[in-house]
Design an enzyme around this catalytic site. Sequence first.
Site, mmCIF file in Angstrom:
data_model
loop_
_atom_site.group_PDB
_atom_site.id
_atom_site.type_symbol
_atom_site.label_atom_id
_atom_site.label_comp_id
_atom_site.label_asym_id
_atom_site.label_seq_id
_atom_site.Cartn_x
_atom_site.Cartn_y
_atom_site.Cartn_z
ATOM 1 N N PRO A 264 0.817 -1.221 0.000
ATOM 2 C CA PRO A 264 0.000 0.000 0.000
ATOM 3 C C PRO A 264 0.846 1.264 0.000
ATOM 4 C CG PRO A 264 -0.409 -1.346 1.966
ATOM 5 C CD PRO A 264 0.610 -2.051 1.167
ATOM 6 N N GLU B 21 -0.082 -7.752 8.903
ATOM 7 C CA GLU B 21 0.015 -6.286 8.870
ATOM 8 C C GLU B 21 1.077 -5.816 7.876
ATOM 9 O OE1 GLU B 21 -2.957 -6.040 11.012
ATOM 10 O OE2 GLU B 21 -1.931 -4.118 10.937
ATOM 11 N N ARG C 184 -0.388 -9.435 -21.002
ATOM 12 C CA ARG C 184 -1.133 -9.008 -22.194
ATOM 13 C C ARG C 184 -0.243 -8.283 -23.195
ATOM 14 N NH1 ARG C 184 -6.611 -8.662 -21.928
ATOM 15 N NH2 ARG C 184 -6.576 -6.965 -23.419
ATOM 16 N N ASP D 48 -5.581 -2.185 -27.815
ATOM 17 C CA ASP D 48 -5.273 -0.837 -28.315
ATOM 18 C C ASP D 48 -6.410 0.117 -27.994
ATOM 19 O OD1 ASP D 48 -3.561 -1.995 -31.317
ATOM 20 O OD2 ASP D 48 -2.978 -1.862 -29.203
HETATM 21 C C1 LIG Z 1 -4.050 1.986 0.948
HETATM 22 C C2 LIG Z 1 -4.623 2.141 2.368
HETATM 23 C C3 LIG Z 1 -6.116 1.819 2.340
HETATM 24 C C4 LIG Z 1 -4.439 3.583 2.800
HETATM 25 C C5 LIG Z 1 -3.912 1.173 3.304
HETATM 26 C C6 LIG Z 1 -3.122 1.663 4.360
HETATM 27 C C7 LIG Z 1 -2.466 0.756 5.199
HETATM 28 C C8 LIG Z 1 -2.587 -0.632 4.980
HETATM 29 C C9 LIG Z 1 -3.360 -1.102 3.920
HETATM 30 C C10 LIG Z 1 -3.498 -2.565 3.656
HETATM 31 O O1 LIG Z 1 -4.289 -2.971 2.838
HETATM 32 N N1 LIG Z 1 -2.666 -3.401 4.347
HETATM 33 C C11 LIG Z 1 -2.778 -4.852 4.171
HETATM 34 C C12 LIG Z 1 -1.879 -5.331 3.040
HETATM 35 N N2 LIG Z 1 -2.245 -4.599 1.840
HETATM 36 C C13 LIG Z 1 -1.654 -4.773 0.626
HETATM 37 O O2 LIG Z 1 -0.780 -5.580 0.405
HETATM 38 C C14 LIG Z 1 -2.118 -3.848 -0.461
HETATM 39 C C15 LIG Z 1 -3.227 -3.017 -0.249
HETATM 40 C C16 LIG Z 1 -3.643 -2.155 -1.277
HETATM 41 C C17 LIG Z 1 -2.995 -2.076 -2.507
HETATM 42 C C18 LIG Z 1 -1.887 -2.914 -2.713
HETATM 43 N N3 LIG Z 1 -1.089 -3.061 -3.801
HETATM 44 O O3 LIG Z 1 -0.161 -3.985 -3.518
HETATM 45 C C19 LIG Z 1 -0.333 -4.453 -2.265
HETATM 46 C C20 LIG Z 1 -1.433 -3.790 -1.719
HETATM 47 C C21 LIG Z 1 -0.395 -5.148 3.387
HETATM 48 C C22 LIG Z 1 0.026 -6.403 4.099
HETATM 49 C C23 LIG Z 1 -1.001 -7.464 3.779
HETATM 50 C C24 LIG Z 1 -2.036 -6.832 2.881
HETATM 51 C C25 LIG Z 1 -4.022 -0.211 3.065
#
Ligand SMILES: CC(C)(C)c1cccc(C(=O)NCC2(NC(=O)c3cccc4nocc34)CCCC2)c1
Length: 246
Positions: A89, A116, A154, A169
């Site tokens: 995130p 987390e 893709r 496209d």
């Molecule tokens: C964005 C916001 C809402 C502010 C926020 C703030 C803090 C934590 C989280 C959150 O979702 N933490 C949980 C995890 N998330 C992701 O991995 C993840 C989530 C979203 C897009 C992603 N793109 O790649 C990996 C992604 C991280 C560890 C396990 C899953 C989300």
Amino acid sequence: MWFGVITLFPPMLDAVTKYGVSSRAVKLGKLAVEGINPRDFTHDKHRTVDDRPFGGGPGMVMLAQPLLDAVAEAKKRAGGAAKVIYLSPQGSPLTQERVKALVSEERLVLLAGRYEGIDERAIEMVVDEEISIGDYVLSGGELPAMVLIDAVARLLPGVLNDEQSAEQDSFVDGLLDCPHYTRPEVFEGRAVPDVLMSGHHEQIRRWRLKQALARTSERRPDLLKDRVLSKEEKKLLDEYQREKSA
Ligand SMILES: CC(C)(C)c1cccc(C(=O)NCC2(NC(=O)c3cccc4nocc34)CCCC2)c1
């Protein structure tokens, strides 16, 4: 293109290796996706991959050592240099531009978090880049990893057939899509727009372009900011905006 995905749930990767366009890329030998489970790199009886956060707070944090050993194994299997991308995130937004740039990488290691998140030292030590697919709370980084794999697959040469690449496209000209219709001509009393039934290909092209411009300006004006409009597109968009306020 080879992907090593560090994940506690390797079977999830079937979603991109067994279905759809990305599975065709695998069959054609243009894409390989290997899951590597950090749990296989633990040394305790309970195969522990997470622990409580220092400083207290809810949830658990993924231990650095199993992750680092899994990344080392992925780099070994890659058989050459491989960038490590942590799907997170905190990452920079995944855009079509970024996807296009990633297509030229031959090998990538994708790190998917759970709980987390992962111990910050693992990020400091092996992560080259953090990428996010969007701002919402998810349960893990596997779906984001598969979004990246699908978007890249893709664009691999020879993966899309002619029809699919024409479709691709039409998507990536930076505008939202125009409305689509197929049979029946009238469904539940709702008819298909006449122009699409007219056979006038030039009028159909303009109608579709105008619809795409109208929808983009209504729903995603931010996309229009980054896009230079042709003379014709400007004219059609003005026409739409005049009609809207008439
Ligand atoms: C964005 C916001 C809402 C502010 C926020 C703030 C803090 C934590 C989280 C959150 O979702 N933490 C949980 C995890 N998330 C992701 O991995 C993840 C989530 C979203 C897009 C992603 N793109 O790649 C990996 C992604 C991280 C560890 C396990 C899953 C989300």
